[in-house]
Design a protein around this motif. Structure first.
Motif, PDB file in Angstrom:
ATOM      1  N   THR A  67       1.811  -7.839   7.512  1.00 33.10           N
ATOM      2  CA  THR A  67       2.804  -6.796   7.266  1.00 33.10           C
ATOM      3  C   THR A  67       4.085  -7.064   8.042  1.00 33.10           C
ATOM      4  O   THR A  67       5.198  -6.909   7.516  1.00 33.10           O
ATOM      5  N   ARG A  73       2.226  -0.969   3.784  1.00 29.32           N
ATOM      6  CA  ARG A  73       1.671  -2.158   4.442  1.00 29.32           C
ATOM      7  C   ARG A  73       1.011  -3.051   3.388  1.00 29.32           C
ATOM      8  O   ARG A  73       1.043  -2.756   2.199  1.00 29.32           O
ATOM      9  N   PRO A 105      -5.392  -2.707   5.951  1.00 35.27           N
ATOM     10  CA  PRO A 105      -3.991  -3.093   6.162  1.00 35.27           C
ATOM     11  C   PRO A 105      -3.894  -3.964   7.417  1.00 35.27           C
ATOM     12  O   PRO A 105      -4.264  -3.527   8.507  1.00 35.27           O
ATOM     13  N   THR A 124       0.837  -1.201   0.000  1.00 37.20           N
ATOM     14  CA  THR A 124       0.000   0.000   0.000  1.00 37.20           C
ATOM     15  C   THR A 124       0.873   1.253   0.000  1.00 37.20           C
ATOM     16  O   THR A 124       2.077   1.197   0.230  1.00 37.20           O
TER      17      THR A 124
END
Length: 377
Positions: A263, A243, A258, A239
């Motif tokens: 992540t 993330r 997210p 993103t």
């Protein structure tokens, strides 16, 4: 900031399943091990030893462990047993690891070789299970001097990668059903429908934790090439704020978000990939780690901090009265829980990799002095 957060978390940690041997606790053990390896700081070893010793008896028995459950998840925490055996020489740790090895000797497999995920999930291979079992089996083979165990782990890993790979997306599907009996399984491919980020996160960590134990040669080169291709896809799907989404390749899906555990897993695996010479995406991993520290490690009432936006659990098939169909919509209905160890453990691991790369470690501490430090354990 993260180090004090991790110390507080480990000090106050309560075993995930009331003290029974389980993979969730194993996520914390992996975090503590990587922090101890990176820093030489005794506090991480003290936390690890205190928690493990509550679950391993004098003869190498494991708390509430039942081999006949054939649960592949139960293998993950066994990696801490090798670490403590190397540091202390205590035989009970190796005996406990051998007990888990006996499970793998008899664990059911699909026809092409990989282990079933669990006895209650017959004929199924999940990406989660590759992280739970394959690095352990490689380490077991090395500890016992049995190359057959290492070779079998690599063969299973490669077969599972072939079975779960999704050519169209360049990613991997969460599950594969050899029998095609599950409603979530595509009748032609046996694959589950969506790309769940954390399942791919488990896989990414399995890659790096297996590769690090392999000598130069075809196995290491082949797995490294597969991992490099996956890392390229991760770089394309990150993103704008560094993330990855819960359903990693569905940015337009309603309520997609997210997700912190995936992540953190990618932050660890991407950094370690570069350290192992696989590719050069460590900066992406470090930016993801920083994004979690900036956005998701937040103060809560009472002055403590928590890691937010962690998917508590997700799977495939029947569970607690619902049927998990593996769809995009399904993954976006699962509960979110702060400070779940499946996010915090990988965050520890990602921070340990950052410390290694930055040189802010106790790398000057020799292995001999580290063993001496552990001798009082």
């Amino acid at each position: 900031m993260l180090i004090s957060y991790f110390d507080d978390y480990a000090r106050d940690y309560e075993p995930y399943k009331a003290g029974a041997w389980c993979y969730e606790d194993g996520c914390l053990y992996r975090g503590l091990i990587t922090l101890h390896e990176a820093t030489g700081d005794r506090r991480w070893l003290d936390h690890l030893t205190r928690l493990i010793d509550a679950q391993v008896d004098a003869d190498g028995g494991l708390a509430d462990y039942r081999i006949t459950e054939f649960n592949i998840d139960n293998i993950l925490p066994g990696r801490a047993l090798f670490y403590l055996h190397r540091l202390t020489g205590q035989v009970r740790y190796l005996e406990a690891a051998k007990l888990l090895g006996r499970q793998l000797t008899h664990h059911p497999r699909i026809g092409s070789g990989p282990y079933w995920h669990k006895l209650r999930y017959p004929h199924q291979v999940w990406l989660d299970g590759l992280y739970m079992a394959m690095p352990f089996k490689v380490e077991l083979g090395l500890a016992l001097g049995d190359q057959r165990l290492v070779d079998d782990a690599i063969a299973q890993f490669n077969t599972a990668l072939d079975l779960t790979f999704d050519t169209a997306s360049g990613l991997y599907r969460h599950g594969y059903d050899e029998s095609r009996l599950q409603d979530w399984a595509d009748p032609d491919t046996g694959l589950s429908p969506a790309r769940w980020a954390r399942s791919i996160g488990w896989l990414a960590m399995a890659f790096v934790d297996v590769i690090e134990h392999l000598p130069e040669g075809n196995n290491r080169r082949d797995l490294s090439a597969r991992l490099a291709a996956l890392n390229d896809r991760l770089a394309a799907l990150v993103t704008k704020d560094h993330r990855w989404l819960q359903v990693i390749d569905a940015p337009d899906a309603s309520n997609n978000y997210p997700e912190s555990s995936a992540t953190a897993m990618f932050a660890y695996a991407l950094q370690k990939s570069e350290r192992l010479g696989v590719d050069r995406h460590a900066s992406l991993g470090r930016s993801a780690l920083q994004a979690l520290a900036d956005h998701e490690v937040r103060p809560v009432e009472g002055g403590r901090r928590q890691l937010q936006n962690i998917c508590c659990v997700a799977g495939l098939g029947p569970f607690q009265g619902i049927y998990r169909d593996g769809s995009i919509a399904y993954y976006l209905t699962e509960a979110i829980r702060p400070d779940d160890i499946k996010g915090v453990g990988p965050l520890m691991m990602a921070e340990a990799e950052r410390l290694l790369a930055s040189g802010k470690t106790a790398s000057h501490v020799s292995e001999a002095s580290r063993l001496q430090t552990a001798s009082a354990v």
